[in-house]
Write a protein that holds these residues in place. Sequence first.
Motif, PDB file in Angstrom:
ATOM      1  N   THR A   1      38.857  31.114  49.586  1.00  0.00           N
ATOM      2  CA  THR A   1      39.896  30.464  48.802  1.00  0.00           C
ATOM      3  C   THR A   1      41.253  30.679  49.456  1.00  0.00           C
ATOM      4  O   THR A   1      41.455  31.650  50.200  1.00  0.00           O
ATOM      5  CB  THR A   1      39.931  31.020  47.358  1.00  0.00           C
ATOM      6  N   ALA A   2      42.162  29.762  49.175  1.00  0.00           N
ATOM      7  CA  ALA A   2      43.547  29.913  49.641  1.00  0.00           C
ATOM      8  C   ALA A   2      44.397  30.585  48.576  1.00  0.00           C
ATOM      9  O   ALA A   2      45.543  30.953  48.832  1.00  0.00           O
ATOM     10  CB  ALA A   2      44.127  28.543  49.991  1.00  0.00           C
ATOM     11  N   GLU A   3      43.829  30.745  47.381  1.00  0.00           N
ATOM     12  CA  GLU A   3      44.569  31.374  46.293  1.00  0.00           C
ATOM     13  C   GLU A   3      44.745  32.864  46.577  1.00  0.00           C
ATOM     14  O   GLU A   3      43.830  33.527  47.052  1.00  0.00           O
ATOM     15  CB  GLU A   3      43.827  31.177  44.971  1.00  0.00           C
ATOM     16  N   ARG A   4      45.921  33.369  46.266  1.00  0.00           N
ATOM     17  CA  ARG A   4      46.217  34.772  46.524  1.00  0.00           C
ATOM     18  C   ARG A   4      46.496  35.517  45.221  1.00  0.00           C
ATOM     19  O   ARG A   4      46.885  34.924  44.222  1.00  0.00           O
ATOM     20  CB  ARG A   4      47.452  34.899  47.440  1.00  0.00           C
TER      21      ARG A   4
ATOM     22  N   ASP B   1      48.651  37.414  42.765  1.00  0.00           N
ATOM     23  CA  ASP B   1      50.086  37.377  42.487  1.00  0.00           C
ATOM     24  C   ASP B   1      50.587  38.812  42.303  1.00  0.00           C
ATOM     25  O   ASP B   1      50.543  39.359  41.205  1.00  0.00           O
ATOM     26  CB  ASP B   1      50.362  36.538  41.235  1.00  0.00           C
TER      27      ASP B   1
ATOM     28  N   LYS C   1      40.259  33.535  32.750  1.00  0.00           N
ATOM     29  CA  LYS C   1      39.820  32.829  33.959  1.00  0.00           C
ATOM     30  C   LYS C   1      38.371  33.187  34.268  1.00  0.00           C
ATOM     31  O   LYS C   1      37.920  34.302  33.998  1.00  0.00           O
ATOM     32  CB  LYS C   1      40.731  33.160  35.138  1.00  0.00           C
TER      33      LYS C   1
ATOM     34  N   LEU D   1      39.750  37.351  42.009  1.00  0.00           N
ATOM     35  CA  LEU D   1      40.230  37.166  43.375  1.00  0.00           C
ATOM     36  C   LEU D   1      40.032  38.470  44.139  1.00  0.00           C
ATOM     37  O   LEU D   1      40.327  39.551  43.634  1.00  0.00           O
ATOM     38  CB  LEU D   1      41.708  36.781  43.388  1.00  0.00           C
TER      39      LEU D   1
ATOM     40  N   GLU E   1      40.838  40.206  47.929  1.00  0.00           N
ATOM     41  CA  GLU E   1      41.543  40.125  49.205  1.00  0.00           C
ATOM     42  C   GLU E   1      41.207  41.349  50.047  1.00  0.00           C
ATOM     43  O   GLU E   1      41.360  42.483  49.599  1.00  0.00           O
ATOM     44  CB  GLU E   1      43.054  40.053  49.001  1.00  0.00           C
TER      45      GLU E   1
ATOM     46  N   CYS F   1      40.569  36.101  52.064  1.00  0.00           N
ATOM     47  CA  CYS F   1      40.693  35.909  50.617  1.00  0.00           C
ATOM     48  C   CYS F   1      39.451  35.199  50.084  1.00  0.00           C
ATOM     49  O   CYS F   1      38.989  34.210  50.665  1.00  0.00           O
ATOM     50  CB  CYS F   1      41.935  35.084  50.290  1.00  0.00           C
TER      51      CYS F   1
ATOM     52  N   LYS G   1      37.196  34.007  46.359  1.00  0.00           N
ATOM     53  CA  LYS G   1      37.119  33.816  44.919  1.00  0.00           C
ATOM     54  C   LYS G   1      35.719  34.233  44.485  1.00  0.00           C
ATOM     55  O   LYS G   1      34.715  33.767  45.034  1.00  0.00           O
ATOM     56  CB  LYS G   1      37.379  32.353  44.548  1.00  0.00           C
TER      57      LYS G   1
END
Length: 228
Positions: free
Chosen positions: A93-96, A98, A168, A172, A174, A210, A212
């Motif tokens: 995923t490109a989501e990081r 926060d 959710k 996530l 990382e 990263c 998901k």
Amino acid sequence: MNMPSLPEMLFGDNILRIQHRDGFGIEFNAIDALKRVNNMEDAVKVACAQEWQDSRADSEHSQEVVRPYDWTYTTDYRGTLIGESLQIKVMETAERIDMEKLKAREQIMFFDEVLLFEDELHDHGVSMISVKIRVMPTSFFLLLRFFLRVDGVLIRINDTRLYHEAGKNYMLREFSTRENSIAELKSVPAALYTDPNEIAQHLTLKLTECEKLELPEMQHQTVNEVHQ
């Protein structure tokens, strides 16, 4: 694990587990962390390596042929997925995460830190991995950190961060690697070399990945239990 020797302090019974009531989840344990150590290559060749090996000559493995392996116990372990009929699905995923949101003041409902293994490399540094978690009303955040310091040679940190926000249907994760030779850290006070939290800010980022971790589709998708 097919290793000539194990870390001096191995906490095989220590487990941090995040598990849904329906069985699926993720856990962090020492044995699986060691399974990710390279047992085919001596990755850090320094003068003290042979001295360290000699110090283990009386160990339970002394009758075995000594094979090359990473004597620093460097591991890229990111956790162990658990579950039988239902399992978490992992995808890029490109989501990081926060990190600014994590800095917000929020009640900490639960906190713990669990040491998985530690070795002083025959007084030539330290190799250790630990995991800590904090649970807030709206989320939880976990940090698994492998810290390596070989005196006069290098410092390396492998971090796995895991974050879940209430409501959710995924977490996530990382993973990052930071590393520098001691020669590259001459401008950094030596007193910081022994503090992972301080020295991490001065190490060069070598890798970031990263992912998901998607929870199985079901009526109640919130990860609801944390066990140590």
